[in-house]
Structure formats: C-alpha cells, structure tokens
Design a protein around this motif. Structure first.
Motif, PDB file in Angstrom:
ATOM      1  N   ASN A 383       0.832  -1.203   0.000  1.00 33.00           N
ATOM      2  CA  ASN A 383       0.000   0.000   0.000  1.00 33.00           C
ATOM      3  C   ASN A 383       0.866   1.253   0.000  1.00 33.00           C
ATOM      4  O   ASN A 383       0.575   2.226  -0.705  1.00 33.00           O
ATOM      5  CB  ASN A 383      -0.929  -0.031   1.208  1.00 33.00           C
ATOM      6  N   GLU A 384       1.931   1.229   0.803  1.00 31.24           N
ATOM      7  CA  GLU A 384       2.839   2.385   0.818  1.00 31.24           C
ATOM      8  C   GLU A 384       3.489   2.572  -0.554  1.00 31.24           C
ATOM      9  O   GLU A 384       3.673   3.702  -1.025  1.00 31.24           O
ATOM     10  CB  GLU A 384       3.904   2.184   1.907  1.00 31.24           C
ATOM     11  N   ALA A 385       3.827   1.426  -1.222  1.00 35.01           N
ATOM     12  CA  ALA A 385       4.426   1.520  -2.558  1.00 35.01           C
ATOM     13  C   ALA A 385       3.435   2.109  -3.565  1.00 35.01           C
ATOM     14  O   ALA A 385       3.804   2.902  -4.433  1.00 35.01           O
ATOM     15  CB  ALA A 385       4.899   0.143  -3.021  1.00 35.01           C
ATOM     16  N   VAL A 386       2.180   1.724  -3.465  1.00 34.61           N
ATOM     17  CA  VAL A 386       1.141   2.266  -4.376  1.00 34.61           C
ATOM     18  C   VAL A 386       0.998   3.768  -4.159  1.00 34.61           C
ATOM     19  O   VAL A 386       0.908   4.540  -5.129  1.00 34.61           O
ATOM     20  CB  VAL A 386      -0.199   1.543  -4.142  1.00 34.61           C
ATOM     21  N   ILE A 387       0.965   4.190  -2.923  1.00 37.99           N
ATOM     22  CA  ILE A 387       0.804   5.625  -2.625  1.00 37.99           C
ATOM     23  C   ILE A 387       1.975   6.417  -3.176  1.00 37.99           C
ATOM     24  O   ILE A 387       1.789   7.483  -3.784  1.00 37.99           O
ATOM     25  CB  ILE A 387       0.659   5.823  -1.106  1.00 37.99           C
ATOM     26  N   GLN A 516       2.586   1.388 -10.253  1.00 40.70           N
ATOM     27  CA  GLN A 516       1.402   1.522  -9.385  1.00 40.70           C
ATOM     28  C   GLN A 516       0.466   0.332  -9.566  1.00 40.70           C
ATOM     29  O   GLN A 516      -0.031  -0.249  -8.593  1.00 40.70           O
ATOM     30  CB  GLN A 516       0.682   2.829  -9.717  1.00 40.70           C
ATOM     31  N   LYS A 517       0.196  -0.064 -10.815  1.00 38.99           N
ATOM     32  CA  LYS A 517      -0.702  -1.189 -11.085  1.00 38.99           C
ATOM     33  C   LYS A 517      -0.119  -2.489 -10.530  1.00 38.99           C
ATOM     34  O   LYS A 517      -0.848  -3.331 -10.006  1.00 38.99           O
ATOM     35  CB  LYS A 517      -0.953  -1.308 -12.584  1.00 38.99           C
ATOM     36  N   SER A 518       1.234  -2.664 -10.647  1.00 33.76           N
ATOM     37  CA  SER A 518       1.862  -3.893 -10.157  1.00 33.76           C
ATOM     38  C   SER A 518       1.714  -4.003  -8.639  1.00 33.76           C
ATOM     39  O   SER A 518       1.336  -5.054  -8.111  1.00 33.76           O
ATOM     40  CB  SER A 518       3.330  -3.914 -10.571  1.00 33.76           C
ATOM     41  N   GLN A 519       2.011  -2.889  -7.917  1.00 29.43           N
ATOM     42  CA  GLN A 519       1.890  -2.917  -6.455  1.00 29.43           C
ATOM     43  C   GLN A 519       0.418  -3.058  -6.026  1.00 29.43           C
ATOM     44  O   GLN A 519       0.102  -3.688  -5.028  1.00 29.43           O
ATOM     45  CB  GLN A 519       2.478  -1.632  -5.863  1.00 29.43           C
ATOM     46  N   LYS A 521      -1.823  -4.790  -7.605  1.00 31.48           N
ATOM     47  CA  LYS A 521      -2.155  -6.210  -7.719  1.00 31.48           C
ATOM     48  C   LYS A 521      -1.642  -6.986  -6.508  1.00 31.48           C
ATOM     49  O   LYS A 521      -2.315  -7.886  -5.994  1.00 31.48           O
ATOM     50  CB  LYS A 521      -1.572  -6.775  -9.003  1.00 31.48           C
ATOM     51  N   ILE A 522      -0.411  -6.644  -6.053  1.00 33.28           N
ATOM     52  CA  ILE A 522       0.144  -7.312  -4.861  1.00 33.28           C
ATOM     53  C   ILE A 522      -0.749  -7.019  -3.654  1.00 33.28           C
ATOM     54  O   ILE A 522      -1.077  -7.908  -2.858  1.00 33.28           O
ATOM     55  CB  ILE A 522       1.587  -6.841  -4.609  1.00 33.28           C
ATOM     56  N   LEU A 523      -1.163  -5.751  -3.513  1.00 31.18           N
ATOM     57  CA  LEU A 523      -2.047  -5.369  -2.414  1.00 31.18           C
ATOM     58  C   LEU A 523      -3.373  -6.135  -2.493  1.00 31.18           C
ATOM     59  O   LEU A 523      -3.897  -6.605  -1.479  1.00 31.18           O
ATOM     60  CB  LEU A 523      -2.305  -3.858  -2.467  1.00 31.18           C
ATOM     61  N   GLU A 524      -3.896  -6.300  -3.722  1.00 32.91           N
ATOM     62  CA  GLU A 524      -5.183  -7.004  -3.895  1.00 32.91           C
ATOM     63  C   GLU A 524      -5.036  -8.479  -3.532  1.00 32.91           C
ATOM     64  O   GLU A 524      -5.975  -9.084  -3.013  1.00 32.91           O
ATOM     65  CB  GLU A 524      -5.654  -6.857  -5.344  1.00 32.91           C
ATOM     66  N   VAL A 525      -3.842  -9.080  -3.794  1.00 37.29           N
ATOM     67  CA  VAL A 525      -3.640 -10.491  -3.444  1.00 37.29           C
ATOM     68  C   VAL A 525      -3.682 -10.669  -1.936  1.00 37.29           C
ATOM     69  O   VAL A 525      -4.328 -11.593  -1.412  1.00 37.29           O
ATOM     70  CB  VAL A 525      -2.301 -10.991  -4.028  1.00 37.29           C
ATOM     71  N   HIS A 526      -2.988  -9.773  -1.209  1.00 42.36           N
ATOM     72  CA  HIS A 526      -2.904  -9.929   0.247  1.00 42.36           C
ATOM     73  C   HIS A 526      -4.148  -9.374   0.947  1.00 42.36           C
ATOM     74  O   HIS A 526      -4.562  -9.921   1.970  1.00 42.36           O
ATOM     75  CB  HIS A 526      -1.651  -9.211   0.793  1.00 42.36           C
ATOM     76  N   ALA A 527      -4.699  -8.289   0.411  1.00 43.79           N
ATOM     77  CA  ALA A 527      -5.857  -7.665   1.071  1.00 43.79           C
ATOM     78  C   ALA A 527      -6.883  -7.295   0.009  1.00 43.79           C
ATOM     79  O   ALA A 527      -6.966  -6.143  -0.411  1.00 43.79           O
ATOM     80  CB  ALA A 527      -5.412  -6.421   1.851  1.00 43.79           C
TER      81      ALA A 527
END
Length: 874
Positions: A383-387, A516-519, A521-527
């Motif tokens: 989430n921090e990476a997306v922001i 942003q899209k890659s991070q 997706k990672i955020l969506e996998v975990h949360a």
C-alpha cells in the motif's frame, strides 16, 4: 457501316480523353470489371449518333465531379466505302458536325441525315424515346436488355418492312394498312374491338328499341290490369251486397253472449271449490299438529327407557377408566426417574465432545491469527508503494491530447519553416568593403535571407532592389508566426521546454503508472478488501480464540463420561418409554373424564324427561289432543267427499271452455265487420282507378308506342347489317394483308432459321404482325416468349438481332451490332453456340461486345481490349 475510331472527351466517368482506334470490321471484344466504363463507351456511341446535341437533359453526361466539363464524342466510320466523320459537343459549346465523303453537314441537318441513314427518327424534344430509336434501338443492346426484343422490334417494324419489301420485290405498302385502319375505325363506331359488343349509334339504337319495348309492354300490362280491375269490381260489389243482407256479425255476437253466461256459471262453481279447498287445508293442518304432539309424547317415553340403559353402561365405564388412570400414573413416575438419569449421562458425554471441538478451534484460531499478521505486514508495504507511485505519477502526468496537439504543431512548424526558408530569397556574399541592406551595414561574408523587398546600397556603384519571387511569402510568414505562438503557448501550458522533454515526462509517467498497477495487484492479493478488513479479521480471530478458551474452562470434568453414541441411545430409549407412558396416561385421563361427564350428562337428561312425563298438565293435554285427533279425522273425510262432488260439476261446466268460445265469437264478429269495411274500401279504390285510366287514353298511347317500336327495330336492323358488312370487309382485308406479310416474312424467317438451328434444332419461330418473335415452336408445342426462361429469352434476343442485321444488310442498309453484357444467363453449351453465331455474323457485320467475364470469351480468336488499359493509354 464500320466504326474505325472512337474518341470520348470528358464524358461521365471519363474525366479526360479516351481514344479507341484500330477497330476491326468484324468482332471487337471489350472487357473490364463492373464500373470500369464499358457501358459508358456504349452510351457514348449511342449519344453521338442518336441524341440531339442541343438537348438540355444531357447534363448527366458531365464528367463526375467536374460541373464545368464539356462532354464530346467523335467517331470515324466507313459507310458503303465512303469515309465518314461525326462529332458532337454536348451541354456547353453545343455543336454537331458530320462529313460523308466530300459532303459536309452541320447542326440539325447533320442529325436529320443520320436519322435517315441509320433508320430512326429524331425526338421533338427531351431525351430520345424508345419508340424513336428505330434500327439502332433494335441492334444496339443496352446492359440487361438483351431479352427485351418485342418492343424494340415493334419500334423498328416499318424499317424492317421496307427492307423485306425491297428483298421480296413486293409492292406492299402502308396503303393496305391505312384501308384496314379506315374500315376498322368505321367498324369500331358500331362494335368494340375486343368483345364485339355494340357501341356508338348501334348501341344507341338498341337502347332506344329496348326502352320502347319496355314502354309498350308496360302499357299492355296496364290494359290487362284495367280489364282485371273491372272484373274484380263486379266480384267485390256482389260480395258486399250479400254480406249486407245476411249480416253474419250479428249472429256471432248473440253466440258470444250465450257463451259468456256459461262462463259466469263456471266461475261461480270455481270460487265455491276454492273455499272447500281452503277449509280442507285448515282441518288437515290441525290434524297434523295433533298427530305431531302425540308422536312427541310417544318418542319421549321411548327416549326415557333407552337413556336408563345408557346411564347404567356409562357408570360402569367410568369406574373402569378410573382404575386404568391410576395404573398409568404410577408407571409415568417410574420412567421419569430413569429418563433423568439418562439425561445426566448424555450431558456429561456431550461435554467431553464439546471440549475436544473447542481445543481444535483454539488451534485453528491461533493459525488464522498468525496468517493475518503476515498478510497485514505485506499489504501495508504494498500500500505504501502504491501511494508513493501514485504521488510520483501525479507530479509527472501530462495531458495526452495536448501532447498529441504539440506533436502535430511541431510537425507543421517543421514543414512550414522548410517551405518558408525555401521561398525566401537567399544571397551569399563575400565583401571587401561595406554595403547597406536597408538601414543595416553589412561587411565580410555570410548569407542574407530576404522575406520582403529590400534595397542594397553599393556605394558609388548605385543600389540594388531585391524582390522575393514568391507572391504568398508574407502569408506563409504570418502562418509560421501564428503556429510558433501556438507552439510556445502549448509548451508553457504543459510546463516543458521542448517536445522531447514532454515525451520524456510522458514515458516516465507511464513507467510509474505500471509500477502503481503492479503494487496494486500485490495489495489485492494480500488484502482484496483492504488492510482495515484484515485488521478487523485479526481482531475477530482473537475474540474467537478468547471465547473458545473461556468456554473450555467452564466445562465440567468429563473423565468418567460414557461414549456419546451409547449415552444418546440410552437417553433416546428412556425418552421413548416416557413418551409412550405419557400418552397412555393422557388417554386414560381423557377416557376417565369423558366417561364421568357422559354418566353425569345422561343422569341429568333422564331426570328432566321423567319429570316432563310425570307432569299433570302434560298428562291432561295429551288426553285432550288424542280426543281431537278422532274428531278432526271425521271432518277431513267429509270435506274430501264434498270437494270431489264439486270438482265433477266444474269439470262438466268447463267441458266446452265457454271463455274461449266468447273470444272466438267476438273475434268472428269483428272479422266479419272488418272484411265488409275492406270490401267497401276496395270497391271505392277500384272505381277511382278505372275512372282515372279510362280518362288517360290508354288505347291511343299503346298504338303510338307500337308504331315507334317498329321504326326503332328497322333502324337497329340497318345498323346491325352495316356492322356485319364492315366485319366481313375487315376479315377479307386482314387476310389479304397477312398473305402479303407472309410473303415478306420469308427472307426474315430464313435468316432466323439459319441462327436458330444452332441452339434450338428442329424449332421454328412464329413472327407477329410487327415482325417481332411471338412464339417458339419446339417438338410440336408452341411457347410464348413470356413463358420461356430468362436465359432462353436472352439467347433468342441475340439470335433474332443477328437475323434482323442480315436482313438490313441484304437490303443495303447500314448495320452495327453492340451487345453490352449479353449471354449472362446462358450455360456453357449454349454460350458456345452463341459464340459460333457471332463469329458467323461478324463476317457480314461489325459487332462490339462488352463483357465483365473475359474468361468466358477468351476462345473467340479475337484480341480482348481491356478498358483499364485504354484508360492508361489515354
């Protein structure tokens, strides 16, 4: 006639000039796909020969997309050995020139000469109509019109007859047709053409005769009616006088009075009978009431005896039910204790199973808490990476539309700068001294670019005035300045110094968006539902873990608990036994209550009924109504006998229905009076009619109408005789004309047979009066053209036109055949026969064939000329 050269200028789709030369005297084949221009070439040939050059409707000949064009067509051709040239200009600068050998014709004279040579007539105004096309309309076939031969032959019929007359040596002329037409005109004034019904004077004579006959018949009918009315008057008067003497209505009225007296006596008997009936009904009702009361007392005595027996039985049942209830109650108490012991054992077994489940849940809750801790940590990092990526991308984002506009402006500027620099006057100099350019001094060497008029001072040598050679240079410079201003404004709006910087920013922005899209997706996998959802799930798992531990601590010690299945079976057995005993107890209680209530109820009812039977008033009333029953039965029997006697008297009085006789006699009297009155009216009416007709002169009128009928019949017979004579004369003249035409048809029939045998062997074509094909006779069966298939009619259209061309050629008339996309609906075998016929005809005529299927015509042995190649060559 043989075409040698065709030149088409600005004609429809040919916006330039198209020249077709080296045309062969025989077969010429032009090929090309649809809309290549084949039909346009054929239309140009038709227009130059047939259309009036001054016609205003020819604006559709203008070249496509070129309203100011000047359509023109020029043809060079050979006519009976004479070199000819024809040219026409349409729409603008209208002109027509025709040269035949040394003779030159122009304008309308040239068009009249063409019509006489080719065999057609000029239209008075507007476009050329089919009926004016003559021989060219027959031999020059437009696209899709090959099968339509009847109308074009009819329009060229006179030219074909002239040719046949010349070949056969016949003197047949239009005089016979004129005579037949005159006879038919006279005949049509008397009889219609199709139905041979009367018309004109004959119809009028027939109508007048029919009207007079109707009038005569009407007068004769009136005379017969007059005689019948005289006879009817005598009959009616005799009947009237006889009725007045006898006066039958008075006799009917006397009979009606006597019948009314009998009806009144019968009515009096009926009223007395109704009184007896009512009295009998009253006495019968009183007797029924007394019988009902006695029956009630008898029923009450029987019920008392029956209920005494029922009370004894109910008391015995109640005693038995009380003993059974006491036994059932003791059994239930014993089974309740056994069921309580089994339930305690089952509760202990359930506690042991629950403790095992809780220990398993505690382990699962701990594992879920550990998994959620790890997921929250990974999701927080993503989430921090997306922001961070979003923040960086927002700082570099650039408007794509404006970027594309900047690229376009940059390209336009590059092109316009190059054009402007190329348009400016360039002067390279290398000076030993100093010169002036405008107000500035120039020395040394370099390059001058002048975008406007400049004066160059050369000192003592004078001066030069330099003028740029491009007239619109100032406009180019103005446009360049405007584009540069727009370019600078757009750079300022985007916040960049150049197009390269803008493109670099855009590429950096796309990279950050991808991160942003890659991070994300990672955020969506975990949360998938967010970090807060994970934290809430972790808190929920901790609460469930705590709750499970607390429930485990509250459970009793279950070390001595029996197995759950064994304890459940023991509890079920105890519960079933208790339920069964409870049901037995309930039934026993219900039976005891019911038996007691029944005995009490029967006891009360029996006491009330015994008291009623023993009551003194009830006993006195019973003795009274028993006495009344005897008396009432005697009265009822007496009334029934009296009623039967009265009914017999009334039946005898009603035997003849006096009321109906009253109505009958009164109706007969009224009818007799009405008939006498009607006779009187008819007599008066007949006398009035006879007096009117007698004064109208019926006999004189009838004689005059009979004379008019004879005169009209003679007039009708005269006209009928004239119509018969004209019909006979018409038949004779037509037979004579048909015999002459048959003689004329012989050369044409021979040529038709020459071509017909190639496709339809052992067949003949019958020609109509206008020399057009009427029927095709094959194997003894005649078929009209309309009954043939489209392909067969198309093939006949080609063959008959070749025969007509041979006929015209033999009579010395010019011929040219044009076939636009012919034989399209023809199979391979018949197409080969058509080709052989064309090759044969090409030895006598020039033929132009246009087709979009070159592969079907590549075996003719002639050069195929592609229209596209002709366009390129032009």
């Amino acid at each position: 006639m043989k075409l040698e050269r065709i030149a088409i200028q600005e004609f429809k789709q040919f916006t330039g000039r198209l020249v077709i030369d080296d045309l062969q005297p025989g077969l010429n084949l032009f090929t090309g796909p649809n809309e290549a221009g084949k039909s346009t070439i054929a239309e140009a040939v038709r227009a130059v020969f047939l259309e009036r050059y001054k016609a205003s409707h020819l604006k559709d000949l203008l070249p496509w997309g070129k309203a100011s064009g000047q359509p023109s067509v020029e043809v060079t051709f050979d006519l009976a050995g004479a070199a000819c040239k024809l040219s026409k200009h349409f729409v603008t600068r209208q002109r027509c020139d025709l040269s035949i050998g040394q003779a030159v014709f122009g304008e309308d004279e040239a068009e009249d000469k063409l019509a006489a040579l080719l065999g057609f007539s000029r239209s008075a105004r507007g476009p050329l109509k089919a009926e004016n096309a003559g021989v060219p309309g027959l031999l020059w076939v437009q696209q899709g019109g090959t099968q339509e031969v009847r109308d074009s032959t009819g329009h060229a019929a006179q030219y074909l007859r002239d040719a046949l007359s010349q070949l056969s040596g016949s003197n047949e002329s239009a005089g016979e047709d004129a005579l037949i037409a005159a006879v038919q005109r006279e005949l049509r004034q008397l009889l219609t053409a199709r139905t041979q019904k009367s018309t004109g004077p004959l119809a009028e004579a027939e109508q007048a005769l029919a009207g007079l006959i109707i009038e005569r018949d009407d007068l004769e009918q009136q005379r017969l009616q007059f005689e019948e009315n005289i006879a009817r008057l005598a009959t009616q008067q005799e009947a009237f006088d006889d009725a007045q003497r006898k006066r039958p209505w008075e006799l009917h009225e006397q009979k009606a009075v006597q019948a009314q007296q009998r009806a009144d006596a019968a009515a009096e008997l009926e009223r007395g009978l109704q009184g007896l009936v009512q009295s009998l009904q009253v006495h019968e009702a009183e007797l029924a009431l007394s019988l009902q009361q006695e029956q009630g007392a008898t029923d009450l005595e029987a019920a008392v005896a029956r209920e005494r027996q029922q009370l004894d039985a109910a008391r015995a049942s109640a005693s038995t039910a009380r003993h059974e209830h006491d036994d059932a109650l003791a059994r239930v108490a014993q089974l309740e204790q056994a069921y309580a012991d089994a339930n305690r054992a089952l509760e202990l077994a359930n506690a042991a199973v629950t403790a095992a489940d809780l220990r398993s849940q505690i382990a699962l809750h701990r594992a879920e808490s550990e998994r959620l801790d790890a997921a929250i940590a990974a999701a927080t990092t993503a989430n921090e990476a997306v922001i961070e990526a979003t923040r960086s991308a927002a700082a570099l984002e650039i408007d794509v539309t404006q970027l594309k506009r900047l690229q376009s402006l940059d390209t336009e500027l590059t092109v316009l700068r190059a054009r402007t620099e190329a348009a400016m006057t360039r002067i390279e100099y290398r000076l030993n001294g100093t010169i002036t350019v405008g107000d500035a001094s120039v020395t040394g060497e370099g390059v001058l670019r002048l975008d406007e008029e400049k004066r160059i001072g050369l000192g003592e040598l004078g001066e030069l005035r330099v003028i740029p050679g491009v007239s619109d240079l100032s406009a180019q410079l103005s446009g360049l300045a405007s584009l540069e201003a727009q370019h600078a404004q757009l750079l300022q709006t985007l916040g960049v110094a150049s197009l390269g910087e803008a493109q670099a920013r855009h590429e950096q922005w796309k990279t950050l968006v991808a991160q942003q899209k890659s991070q994300a997706k990672i955020l969506e996998v975990h949360a998938p539902h967010g970090v807060d959802a994970l934290r809430a799930a972790l808190a929920s798992a901790a609460v469930r873990l705590q709750t499970s531990n607390e429930r485990l601590a509250m459970l009793p010690d279950a070390c001595a608990a029996p197995p759950l299945d064994e304890a459940r079976r023991a509890a079920d057995i105890a519960r079933d036994a208790l339920d069964t005993a409870g049901k037995v107890l309930a039934r026993a209680a219900e039976t005891r209550t019911t038996a007691t209530a029944t005995a009490d109820s029967l006891s009360g009812q029996l006491q009330r009924k015994e008291a009623q039977l023993n009551d003194d008033a009830f006993c006195r009333n019973r003795a009274l109504w028993q006495t009344k029953i005897v008396e009432q039965r005697v009265q009822v029997e007496a009334l029934k006998k009296q009623l039967a006697g009265r009914e017999r008297e009334l039946e005898a009085a009603r035997l003849d229905d006096p009321a109906a006789e009253v109505k009958r006699y009164r109706a007969a009297a009224e009818l007799a009076r009405s008939e006498q009155h009607e006779r009187q009216l008819r007599i008066a009416q007949l006398r009035s009619q006879l007096e009117t007709v007698g004064a109208s002169g019926l006999g004189e009128r009838l004689a005059a109408v009979r004379a008019s009928v004879e005169q009209a019949a003679r007039r009708k017979d005269e006209l009928s005789l004239r119509a018969s004579a004209l019909s006979l004369l018409d038949e004779v003249l037509v037979d004579e004309r048909d015999a002459a035409v048959a003689q004329l048809r012989a050369p044409l029939t021979e040529r038709l047979g020459h071509y017909l045998k190639r496709i339809f062997p052992h067949s003949t074509i019958a020609l109509g009066d206008d020399l057009s094909p009427a029927t095709l006779d094959r194997n003894g069966r005649a078929h009209t053209l309309d009954a043939l298939s489209f392909g067969t009619r198309e093939q006949l259209g080609i063959l008959t036109r070749l025969a007509y061309a041979d006929l015209l050629k033999a009579s010395g008339r010019p011929t040219l055949l044009m076939l636009d996309d012919a034989a399209v609906h023809t199979d391979a075998a018949r197409r080969d026969a058509i080709k052989r016929a064309l090759i044969d005809a090409a030895t006598r005529h020039q033929i132009l064939v246009f087709t979009c299927h070159p592969e079907l015509w590549d075996d003719l042995g002639v050069r195929q000329r592609a229209v596209e190649d002709l366009k390129v060559a032009a």
